[in-house]
Design a protein around this motif. Structure first.
Motif, short mmCIF file in Angstrom:
data_model
loop_
_atom_site.label_atom_id
_atom_site.label_comp_id
_atom_site.label_asym_id
_atom_site.label_seq_id
_atom_site.Cartn_x
_atom_site.Cartn_y
_atom_site.Cartn_z
N LEU A 96 0.81 -1.22 0.00
CA LEU A 96 0.00 0.00 0.00
C LEU A 96 0.84 1.27 0.00
CD1 LEU A 96 -2.84 -0.93 2.51
CD2 LEU A 96 -3.07 -0.61 0.05
N PHE A 97 1.92 1.24 0.75
CA PHE A 97 2.68 2.48 0.97
C PHE A 97 4.08 2.44 0.38
CE2 PHE A 97 -0.13 1.91 4.79
CZ PHE A 97 -1.11 2.80 4.35
N GLY A 98 4.42 1.34 -0.27
CA GLY A 98 5.73 1.27 -0.91
C GLY A 98 6.88 1.13 0.05
N ASP A 99 6.59 0.78 1.29
CA ASP A 99 7.66 0.60 2.27
C ASP A 99 8.50 -0.62 1.92
OD1 ASP A 99 6.58 2.74 3.48
OD2 ASP A 99 5.94 1.71 5.32
N GLY A 133 5.79 -10.40 -11.85
CA GLY A 133 6.24 -9.48 -10.82
C GLY A 133 6.83 -10.18 -9.62
N ASP A 134 6.34 -11.40 -9.33
CA ASP A 134 6.83 -12.11 -8.16
C ASP A 134 6.47 -13.58 -8.30
OD1 ASP A 134 8.06 -12.45 -5.70
OD2 ASP A 134 6.28 -11.92 -4.52
N ILE A 153 7.34 -2.09 -10.93
CA ILE A 153 7.51 -1.03 -9.93
C ILE A 153 6.17 -0.66 -9.32
CG2 ILE A 153 8.24 1.35 -9.55
CD1 ILE A 153 10.31 0.93 -11.78
N THR A 154 5.17 -0.39 -10.16
CA THR A 154 3.85 -0.02 -9.65
C THR A 154 3.03 -1.21 -9.19
OG1 THR A 154 2.80 -0.15 -11.83
CG2 THR A 154 3.84 1.95 -11.22
#
Length: 452
Positions: free
Chosen positions: A202-205, A373-374, A391-392
């Motif tokens: 959610l926050f790119g952490d 992506g994964d 990335i997104t």
């Protein structure tokens, strides 16, 4: 009615244009006639009727449809650890039908106590008490009732995006909109927190191993009274989210500190799927209650239950379950035969070896294709996440559905989860050669769909 891509959470969509086109191209008039009859008589619901195809046989790792098409079943509703039509399980069921076909309540039988003893021997720590039910959803209800009785507290905390069954109490602790939306008031006291990996997505952490999620849990517990239990999937089976060991070890400490029971839902993942008999063995913890089901009955008989700490045997004055088929003699025979088959045929070690193979092969696919992506693997449970941008992390929803139907056309069935995750749940009897064939089918479909 077309389903919006943003609302897709589980399974293929039974009203999509892709499904209709696949059926028109691949199914005979005779098969379509049966599908139409099914649609006429059964209530329609997401992920069920209207149905995809007509199956007339299932054996080993294969399904066979009415048109004679053989399909590798890497979905199986997570019941087929020992393969479809496993002869050891079927023979045990047949013998039990001749000996004792139904066990009335208030009585027990040798087969019921043999199965209970086996589970207690397999489970770690003081998980020494069991109770059986006809299905996993009912077993979740048992666990929730026992937690209330044992703690005197009625609230639960579970995670958004989780799945714990389809009954009203189970969808209350569950977190999937497909089951909860537009149903109305759900069970009071069913609080939710974010899944372990949600802050990163959610926050790119950075990947903090879920520590922020547990920070928030502790924040909740400082303010939320009457929490009796935390209910989690040790591995989210649908899109294969695998928390690190440190996450569950800290969670165990939190539960101990606040006097909360830790209930682990292993309904789709127990009995060898991840290379150990129970998933929580990977985390070196002992939960308070483990819920099992699905593959427990060997893909032959519906069977589920809970395994609880001995100190939770406190409900003699009430009926936790009282199900007509609570100690089903036939179900117990099927379950005991399933566990015996897993042990006698070395399927735990096989699952570990195949897990290593899957991980290596899937990482190679990810390196070759930017659309992936994964990839996530634990034993013979794997996920391939398709994204339009790494990335997104934007989901490649439409393309993933196209990949699924191309694979189906080439003899491979699997589940699509969360809109863009190819979830692979092969039977534990699947060989490396068969896994390689399945992955080749998937990779070719990915190339075909995303290079078009």
């Amino acid at each position: 009615m077309e389903i919006k891509a943003s609302t897709r959470t589980e399974g293929d969509i039974n009203l999509s244009t892709e499904r209709k086109q696949w059926q028109e191209a691949n199914l005979s008039p005779r098969t379509m006639e049966v599908l139409e009859e099914d649609s006429r008589y059964f209530l329609h619901q997401s992920m069920s009727t209207p149905c995809l195809n007509v199956i007339t046989n299932a054996e080993g790792i294969y399904l066979e449809d009415m048109d004679g098409r053989k399909i590798m079943d890497f979905h199986g509703n997570s019941v087929h650890q020992v393969g479809h039509k496993n002869q050891s399980v079927i023979n045990a069921v047949k013998n039990q039908l001749d000996e004792l076909s139904f066990l009335p309540r208030r009585y027990t039988s040798p087969i019921a106590t043999q199965l209970a003893r086996k589970l207690v021997e397999l489970a770690p720590g003081d998980l020494n008490k069991v109770l059986f039910t006809p299905g996993g959803t009912s077993a979740i209800g048992l666990a929730m009732k026992l937690a209330r009785k044992a703690t005197g507290k009625f609230k639960t905390i579970s995670t958004w995006d989780s799945f714990h069954g389809a009954s009203l109490d189970a969808i209350s602790v569950g977190g999937e909109g497909t089951f909860r939306n537009h149903i109305g008031p759900l069970l009071p006291g069913t609080e939710h927190m974010m899944p372990y990996n949600s802050y990163r997505s959610l926050f790119g952490d950075h990947d903090d191993g879920g520590s922020k999620s547990l920070d928030y849990l502790e924040y909740m517990l400082e303010r939320e009274e009457d929490v009796g239990a935390i209910i989690l999937e040790p591995i989210r089976s649908t899109d294969v989210q695998i928390p690190p060991k440190a996450y569950f070890q800290r969670l165990r400490r939190i539960c101990d500190r606040y006097g909360i029971l830790l209930i682990l839902d292993e309904i789709p993942t127990a009995f060898g799927r991840t290379g150990t008999m129970f998933v929580h063995e990977h985390y070196d913890i002992v939960p308070d209650i483990v819920v099992v089901g699905k593959g427990f009955g060997g893909g032959v008989f519906p069977m589920a239950g809970i395994i609880a700490r001995e100190g939770l045997d406190v409900a003699q004055d009430i009926s936790l379950g009282h199900y007509t088929h609570e100690k089903s003699s036939v179900g117990c025979a099927a379950a005991l035969a399933t566990i015996t088959f897993i042990e006698n045929n070395g399927l735990l070690e096989h699952a570990k070896r195949m897990g290593a193979f899957l991980e290596q092969r899937l990482k190679g696919m990810k390196d070759r294709h930017g659309i992936i992506g994964d990839v996530r693997v634990k034993g013979m449970l794997a996920a391939i996440e398709l994204v339009t941008d790494r990335i997104t992390k934007e989901k490649a929803v439409e393309g993933t559905e196209k990949v699924m139907y191309q694979c189906m056309e080439n003899g491979l069935s699997f589940k699509v989860s969360n809109g863009n995750v190819i979830t692979l749940v092969p039977p534990l009897i699947t060989t490396q050669q068969e896994l390689e064939k399945a992955l080749t089918i998937i990779e070719e479909a990915i190339v075909n769909v995303f290079s078009a």
